[in-house]
Design a protein around this motif. Structure first.
Motif, mmCIF file in Angstrom:
data_model
loop_
_atom_site.group_PDB
_atom_site.id
_atom_site.type_symbol
_atom_site.label_atom_id
_atom_site.label_comp_id
_atom_site.label_asym_id
_atom_site.label_seq_id
_atom_site.Cartn_x
_atom_site.Cartn_y
_atom_site.Cartn_z
ATOM 1 N N ILE A 167 35.148 53.642 2.840
ATOM 2 C CA ILE A 167 36.518 54.057 2.521
ATOM 3 C C ILE A 167 36.547 55.524 2.117
ATOM 4 O O ILE A 167 37.416 56.295 2.556
ATOM 5 N N ILE A 196 42.501 54.625 6.899
ATOM 6 C CA ILE A 196 42.114 53.760 5.787
ATOM 7 C C ILE A 196 42.168 52.289 6.196
ATOM 8 O O ILE A 196 41.250 51.513 5.897
ATOM 9 N N SER A 239 39.252 51.378 8.399
ATOM 10 C CA SER A 239 37.997 51.286 7.653
ATOM 11 C C SER A 239 37.915 49.964 6.898
ATOM 12 O O SER A 239 36.842 49.340 6.842
ATOM 13 N N PHE A 240 39.037 49.501 6.343
ATOM 14 C CA PHE A 240 39.068 48.192 5.688
ATOM 15 C C PHE A 240 38.748 47.087 6.695
ATOM 16 O O PHE A 240 37.940 46.189 6.415
#
Length: 232
Positions: free
Chosen positions: A70, A182, A185-186
C-alpha cells in the motif's frame, strides 16, 4: 539517472516518508511483539497456542508486505499519477531529458526508497522478536536470524513486494486515478493472501513468480510510448 532519482527524493521531501515508515514499523513491531509474547505458557513451559506461534514468520510477512504494498503504491501515485493530474509532469517533460528517463527515475526513486525501508524494517522486527525469544522458552518464531538463507528470503520477499506495486501504478496511470492505485493494491494483496475455506494461494510458489513477471511487464508498459503521450 542517479541525479534524477536524488532530485525526486529532494522534490518530494522523502524525510516525511522516512518518519511515516518508522512509525509504521514501530507500531507493527509492538503489535507482533504483543502477539508473540502475550501467549500464556503452561507449567511445562510450552505455549498454549503453538499453532499461532509457528506462523510468526508468516504473520510478519503478511503485515509488513501489506503495509508496504500500500505504501509503495501510494508513493508511486504521488510521484507519477498526481504529477500528471497537477500538471507538474508537463513541466518536467519540458526539460531536455527523455520522458522515459524521467518516468523511470520516478519509479526507481520510489522502488529504491521503499525496498531499503522494507528490508530494514523487516530485519528490525525479526531481530526484535529474536532478541527477546530467550526471555520465555518454547516460543517458535519460524526463522533463524543466524542463517544466511533467512537474509536471502528477506531480500527476495522485499524485492517481490515492492515490485508488485508496478501493477497498481499501471492501472492507475491508465485510469489517471490515485484511488485506482490504492484499490488495485488492496485487491492484489487479497488475491495473494486471501483464504476461501481451506483454499489459499499463499503457499503457491507459481503465483509470486507469475505476478513478479506481470509487474515487470506493467513497469515496462508504464514507460513505453510515454514520448508520444499527451500530458493531461
Amino acid at each position: 539517472m542517479w541525479k534524477l532519482i536524488r532530485l525526486e527524493w529532494k522534490k518530494y521531501h522523502t524525510k516525511k516518508y522516512i518518519i511515516k515508515q518508522a512509525v509504521v514499523f514501530v507500531i507493527l513491531g509492538i503489535l507482533l511483539f504483543a502477539m508473540c509474547y502475550s501467549v500464556p505458557i503452561d507449567e511445562l513451559g510450552t505455549p498454549e497456542s503453538v499453532p499461532e506461534l509457528e506462523n510468526m514468520s508468516v504473520q510478519i510477512d503478511l503485515l509488513t508486505n501489506f503495509a508496504f504494498l500500500i505504501f509503495t503504491s501510494s508513493m508511486l501515485s504521488s510521484f507519477i499519477i498526481k504529477a500528471y493530474k497537477n500538471k507538474t509532469q508537463s513541466l518536467m517533460f519540458c526539460y531536455p531529458i527523455s520522458r522515459k528517463k524521467i518516468i523511470l527515475s520516478q519509479m526507481m526513486a520510489v522502488w529504491i526508497f521503499c525496498a531499503a525501508a522494507l528490508f530494514l524494517g523487516k530485519l528490525f522486527i525479526c531481530l526484535l522478536l529474536a532478541l527477546f525469544s530467550g526471555v520465555r522458552t518454547g516460543l517458535p518464531l519460524g526463522y533463524d536470524v543466524l542463517s544466511v538463507s533467512f537474509y536471502w528470503q528477506v531480500i527476495l520477499k522485499t524485492v517481490l513486494t515492492v515490485t508488485l506495486a508496478f501493477i497498481p501504478l499501471y492501472i492507475g496511470k491508465l485510469m489517471m486515478s490515485s484511488r485506482a492505485v490504492i484499490i488495485t493494491s488492496f485487491l492484489l494483496f487479497t488475491v495473494m493472501n486471501g483464504n476461501i475455506g481451506d483454499l489459499t494461494l499463499r503457499a503457491n510458489m507459481i503465483l509470486p513468480v507469475f505476478l513478479f513477471v506481470v509487474s515487470l511487464i506493467c513497469g515496462f508498459l508504464t514507460v513505453y510510448n510515454v514520448e508520444k503521450e499527451d500530458v493531461m
